[in-house]
Design a protein around this motif. Structure first.
Motif, PDB file in Angstrom:
ATOM      1  N   LYS A  78       0.806  -1.222   0.000  1.00  0.00           N
ATOM      2  CA  LYS A  78       0.000   0.000   0.000  1.00  0.00           C
ATOM      3  C   LYS A  78       0.837   1.269   0.000  1.00  0.00           C
ATOM      4  CE  LYS A  78      -4.274  -1.696   1.891  1.00  0.00           C
ATOM      5  NZ  LYS A  78      -5.399  -1.390   2.745  1.00  0.00           N
ATOM      6  N   ARG A  79       2.151   1.160  -0.053  1.00  0.00           N
ATOM      7  CA  ARG A  79       2.997   2.345  -0.027  1.00  0.00           C
ATOM      8  C   ARG A  79       2.977   3.046  -1.367  1.00  0.00           C
ATOM      9  NH1 ARG A  79       3.428   4.906   3.910  1.00  0.00           N
ATOM     10  NH2 ARG A  79       5.072   6.036   2.876  1.00  0.00           N
ATOM     11  N   ARG A  80       2.895   4.348  -1.321  1.00  0.00           N
ATOM     12  CA  ARG A  80       2.934   5.175  -2.510  1.00  0.00           C
ATOM     13  C   ARG A  80       4.393   5.421  -2.880  1.00  0.00           C
ATOM     14  NH1 ARG A  80      -0.042  10.801  -2.054  1.00  0.00           N
ATOM     15  NH2 ARG A  80       1.694  10.985  -0.657  1.00  0.00           N
ATOM     16  N   LYS A  81       4.714   5.309  -4.121  1.00  0.00           N
ATOM     17  CA  LYS A  81       6.081   5.533  -4.571  1.00  0.00           C
ATOM     18  C   LYS A  81       6.244   6.984  -4.986  1.00  0.00           C
ATOM     19  CE  LYS A  81       7.454   1.265  -4.360  1.00  0.00           C
ATOM     20  NZ  LYS A  81       8.450   0.813  -3.461  1.00  0.00           N
ATOM     21  N   ARG A  82       7.406   7.532  -4.692  1.00  0.00           N
ATOM     22  CA  ARG A  82       7.715   8.887  -5.152  1.00  0.00           C
ATOM     23  C   ARG A  82       8.014   8.863  -6.634  1.00  0.00           C
ATOM     24  NH1 ARG A  82      11.539  12.287  -1.076  1.00  0.00           N
ATOM     25  NH2 ARG A  82       9.980  12.467   0.536  1.00  0.00           N
ATOM     26  N   LYS A  83       7.787   9.987  -7.262  1.00  0.00           N
ATOM     27  CA  LYS A  83       8.119  10.095  -8.671  1.00  0.00           C
ATOM     28  C   LYS A  83       9.629  10.025  -8.810  1.00  0.00           C
ATOM     29  CE  LYS A  83       4.181  12.832  -9.987  1.00  0.00           C
ATOM     30  NZ  LYS A  83       3.699  14.030 -10.603  1.00  0.00           N
ATOM     31  N   THR A  84      10.076   9.319  -9.833  1.00  0.00           N
ATOM     32  CA  THR A  84      11.508   9.191 -10.036  1.00  0.00           C
ATOM     33  C   THR A  84      12.049  10.274 -10.966  1.00  0.00           C
ATOM     34  OG1 THR A  84      11.097   7.630 -11.823  1.00  0.00           O
ATOM     35  CG2 THR A  84      11.497   6.702  -9.640  1.00  0.00           C
ATOM     36  N   THR A  85      11.165  11.005 -11.621  1.00  0.00           N
ATOM     37  CA  THR A  85      11.604  12.074 -12.499  1.00  0.00           C
ATOM     38  C   THR A  85      12.036  13.275 -11.665  1.00  0.00           C
ATOM     39  OG1 THR A  85       9.899  11.366 -14.040  1.00  0.00           O
ATOM     40  CG2 THR A  85      10.957  13.466 -14.494  1.00  0.00           C
TER      41      THR A  85
ATOM     42  N   TYR B  33      11.946  23.611  -8.297  1.00  0.00           N
ATOM     43  CA  TYR B  33      10.574  23.723  -7.822  1.00  0.00           C
ATOM     44  C   TYR B  33      10.128  25.181  -7.748  1.00  0.00           C
ATOM     45  CZ  TYR B  33      10.219  18.819  -6.462  1.00  0.00           C
ATOM     46  OH  TYR B  33      10.150  17.461  -6.472  1.00  0.00           O
ATOM     47  N   GLN B  34      11.047  26.061  -7.349  1.00  0.00           N
ATOM     48  CA  GLN B  34      10.675  27.467  -7.201  1.00  0.00           C
ATOM     49  C   GLN B  34      10.309  28.077  -8.547  1.00  0.00           C
ATOM     50  OE1 GLN B  34      13.995  29.176  -5.107  1.00  0.00           O
ATOM     51  NE2 GLN B  34      13.120  28.654  -3.111  1.00  0.00           N
ATOM     52  N   ALA B  35      11.021  27.708  -9.599  1.00  0.00           N
ATOM     53  CA  ALA B  35      10.699  28.242 -10.933  1.00  0.00           C
ATOM     54  C   ALA B  35       9.328  27.752 -11.385  1.00  0.00           C
ATOM     55  CB  ALA B  35      11.764  27.831 -11.942  1.00  0.00           C
ATOM     56  N   LEU B  36       9.042  26.482 -11.143  1.00  0.00           N
ATOM     57  CA  LEU B  36       7.720  25.959 -11.504  1.00  0.00           C
ATOM     58  C   LEU B  36       6.620  26.630 -10.692  1.00  0.00           C
ATOM     59  CD1 LEU B  36       8.450  22.142 -11.871  1.00  0.00           C
ATOM     60  CD2 LEU B  36       7.986  23.782 -13.688  1.00  0.00           C
ATOM     61  N   ALA B  37       6.884  26.847  -9.408  1.00  0.00           N
ATOM     62  CA  ALA B  37       5.893  27.518  -8.564  1.00  0.00           C
ATOM     63  C   ALA B  37       5.674  28.948  -9.045  1.00  0.00           C
ATOM     64  CB  ALA B  37       6.335  27.501  -7.110  1.00  0.00           C
ATOM     65  N   ARG B  38       6.745  29.629  -9.438  1.00  0.00           N
ATOM     66  CA  ARG B  38       6.605  30.999  -9.969  1.00  0.00           C
ATOM     67  C   ARG B  38       5.774  30.992 -11.252  1.00  0.00           C
ATOM     68  NH1 ARG B  38      12.047  31.394  -8.489  1.00  0.00           N
ATOM     69  NH2 ARG B  38      12.699  31.085 -10.641  1.00  0.00           N
ATOM     70  N   LEU B  39       6.017  30.011 -12.122  1.00  0.00           N
ATOM     71  CA  LEU B  39       5.230  29.919 -13.362  1.00  0.00           C
ATOM     72  C   LEU B  39       3.756  29.696 -13.068  1.00  0.00           C
ATOM     73  CD1 LEU B  39       7.498  27.769 -15.697  1.00  0.00           C
ATOM     74  CD2 LEU B  39       6.754  30.116 -16.078  1.00  0.00           C
TER      75      LEU B  39
ATOM     76  N   ILE C 197       0.844  21.923 -11.831  1.00  0.00           N
ATOM     77  CA  ILE C 197       0.396  21.369 -10.545  1.00  0.00           C
ATOM     78  C   ILE C 197       0.954  19.961 -10.363  1.00  0.00           C
ATOM     79  CG2 ILE C 197      -1.657  20.477  -9.356  1.00  0.00           C
ATOM     80  CD1 ILE C 197      -3.141  22.986 -10.388  1.00  0.00           C
ATOM     81  N   THR C 198       0.918  19.156 -11.413  1.00  0.00           N
ATOM     82  CA  THR C 198       1.460  17.802 -11.347  1.00  0.00           C
ATOM     83  C   THR C 198       2.963  17.822 -11.115  1.00  0.00           C
ATOM     84  OG1 THR C 198      -0.278  16.986 -12.812  1.00  0.00           O
ATOM     85  CG2 THR C 198       1.694  15.624 -12.616  1.00  0.00           C
ATOM     86  N   ALA C 199       3.678  18.694 -11.834  1.00  0.00           N
ATOM     87  CA  ALA C 199       5.134  18.773 -11.692  1.00  0.00           C
ATOM     88  C   ALA C 199       5.539  19.184 -10.282  1.00  0.00           C
ATOM     89  CB  ALA C 199       5.705  19.759 -12.709  1.00  0.00           C
ATOM     90  N   LEU C 200       4.716  19.970  -9.627  1.00  0.00           N
ATOM     91  CA  LEU C 200       5.018  20.412  -8.266  1.00  0.00           C
ATOM     92  C   LEU C 200       4.562  19.399  -7.219  1.00  0.00           C
ATOM     93  CD1 LEU C 200       4.144  24.173  -8.653  1.00  0.00           C
ATOM     94  CD2 LEU C 200       6.399  23.219  -8.138  1.00  0.00           C
ATOM     95  N   GLY C 201       3.921  18.332  -7.661  1.00  0.00           N
ATOM     96  CA  GLY C 201       3.478  17.301  -6.723  1.00  0.00           C
ATOM     97  C   GLY C 201       2.224  17.695  -5.960  1.00  0.00           C
ATOM     98  N   LEU C 202       1.504  18.680  -6.461  1.00  0.00           N
ATOM     99  CA  LEU C 202       0.253  19.104  -5.835  1.00  0.00           C
ATOM    100  C   LEU C 202      -0.874  18.270  -6.428  1.00  0.00           C
ATOM    101  CD1 LEU C 202       0.852  22.956  -6.097  1.00  0.00           C
ATOM    102  CD2 LEU C 202       1.291  21.478  -4.136  1.00  0.00           C
ATOM    103  N   GLN C 203      -2.045  18.376  -5.866  1.00  0.00           N
ATOM    104  CA  GLN C 203      -3.191  17.654  -6.411  1.00  0.00           C
ATOM    105  C   GLN C 203      -4.159  18.634  -7.012  1.00  0.00           C
ATOM    106  OE1 GLN C 203      -4.939  15.224  -3.385  1.00  0.00           O
ATOM    107  NE2 GLN C 203      -3.508  13.576  -3.756  1.00  0.00           N
ATOM    108  N   SER C 204      -4.589  18.327  -8.216  1.00  0.00           N
ATOM    109  CA  SER C 204      -5.630  19.150  -8.817  1.00  0.00           C
ATOM    110  C   SER C 204      -6.942  18.408  -8.711  1.00  0.00           C
ATOM    111  CB  SER C 204      -5.306  19.453 -10.278  1.00  0.00           C
ATOM    112  OG  SER C 204      -5.366  18.280 -11.058  1.00  0.00           O
ATOM    113  N   GLU C 205      -8.000  19.046  -9.116  1.00  0.00           N
ATOM    114  CA  GLU C 205      -9.341  18.468  -9.019  1.00  0.00           C
ATOM    115  C   GLU C 205      -9.405  17.159  -9.788  1.00  0.00           C
ATOM    116  OE1 GLU C 205     -13.150  20.260 -10.853  1.00  0.00           O
ATOM    117  OE2 GLU C 205     -12.711  21.363  -9.023  1.00  0.00           O
ATOM    118  N   GLY C 206     -10.055  16.176  -9.184  1.00  0.00           N
ATOM    119  CA  GLY C 206     -10.244  14.899  -9.863  1.00  0.00           C
ATOM    120  C   GLY C 206      -9.140  13.890  -9.619  1.00  0.00           C
ATOM    121  N   GLN C 207      -8.196  14.190  -8.736  1.00  0.00           N
ATOM    122  CA  GLN C 207      -7.115  13.236  -8.444  1.00  0.00           C
ATOM    123  C   GLN C 207      -7.296  12.632  -7.100  1.00  0.00           C
ATOM    124  OE1 GLN C 207      -3.443  15.371  -8.962  1.00  0.00           O
ATOM    125  NE2 GLN C 207      -3.298  14.654 -11.031  1.00  0.00           N
TER     126      GLN C 207
END
Length: 145
Positions: free
Chosen positions: A67-74, A79-85, A135-145
């Motif tokens: 049941k463990r969730r795996k972290r993304k390997t990519t 992160y700050q640049a993506l958050a700024r975008l 949102i996905t690249a930052l590891g956040l959740q968007s609606e429907g996930q």
């Protein structure tokens, strides 16, 4: 008089550019364990690059990892640049400009050829896609996930 296709376009833009609704899941409180400096050094050595909590979890739970969730390997380099975008996209005037165009269509002040309307619909979809990808690249959740 409002054209039916402009109502659909307005609804599509509103729904695709809406902010995600937060899902409130009850989190299980974490377990804290204190170790001496020597014990921690020993654990870090045994973990050999794995996070300490991951190593301890694996050691304690043995093979029960189903049941463990795996972290993304990519890797994400900045992160700050993506958050700024993502922030810039949210603060930009693109959404309000498109809403203004859609309102003008609905009020009959602006008539568009079908090809232009399709391009506007595609632009709305592209903006929603960019937002969701950030949102996905930052590891956040968007609606429907």
């Amino acid at each position: 008089m409002t054209a039916p296709h402009s109502q659909n376009l307005h609804h599509e833009f509103r729904s695709s550019s809406a902010k995600p609704k937060a899902k409130h899941k009850k989190r299980i409180p974490p377990i804290s364990v204190r170790f001496s400096a020597d014990e921690r050094a020993w654990l870090e050595d045994r973990a050999s690059g794995q996070s300490l909590s991951g190593y301890i979890r694996d050691a304690v739970l043995d093979d029960d990892k189903s049941k463990r969730r795996k972290r993304k390997t990519t890797p994400i380099r900045d992160y700050q640049a993506l958050a700024r975008l993502l922030g810039m996209l949210g603060r930009s005037e693109i959404g309000s400009a498109l809403c203004g165009i859609l309102l003008a269509i609905e009020l009959g002040r602006l008539e568009l050829e079908n090809e232009v309307e399709d391009e506007l619909r595609q632009a709305c979809g592209d903006i929603a896609y960019m937002r969701n990808e950030l949102i996905t690249a930052l590891g956040l959740q968007s609606e429907g996930q």
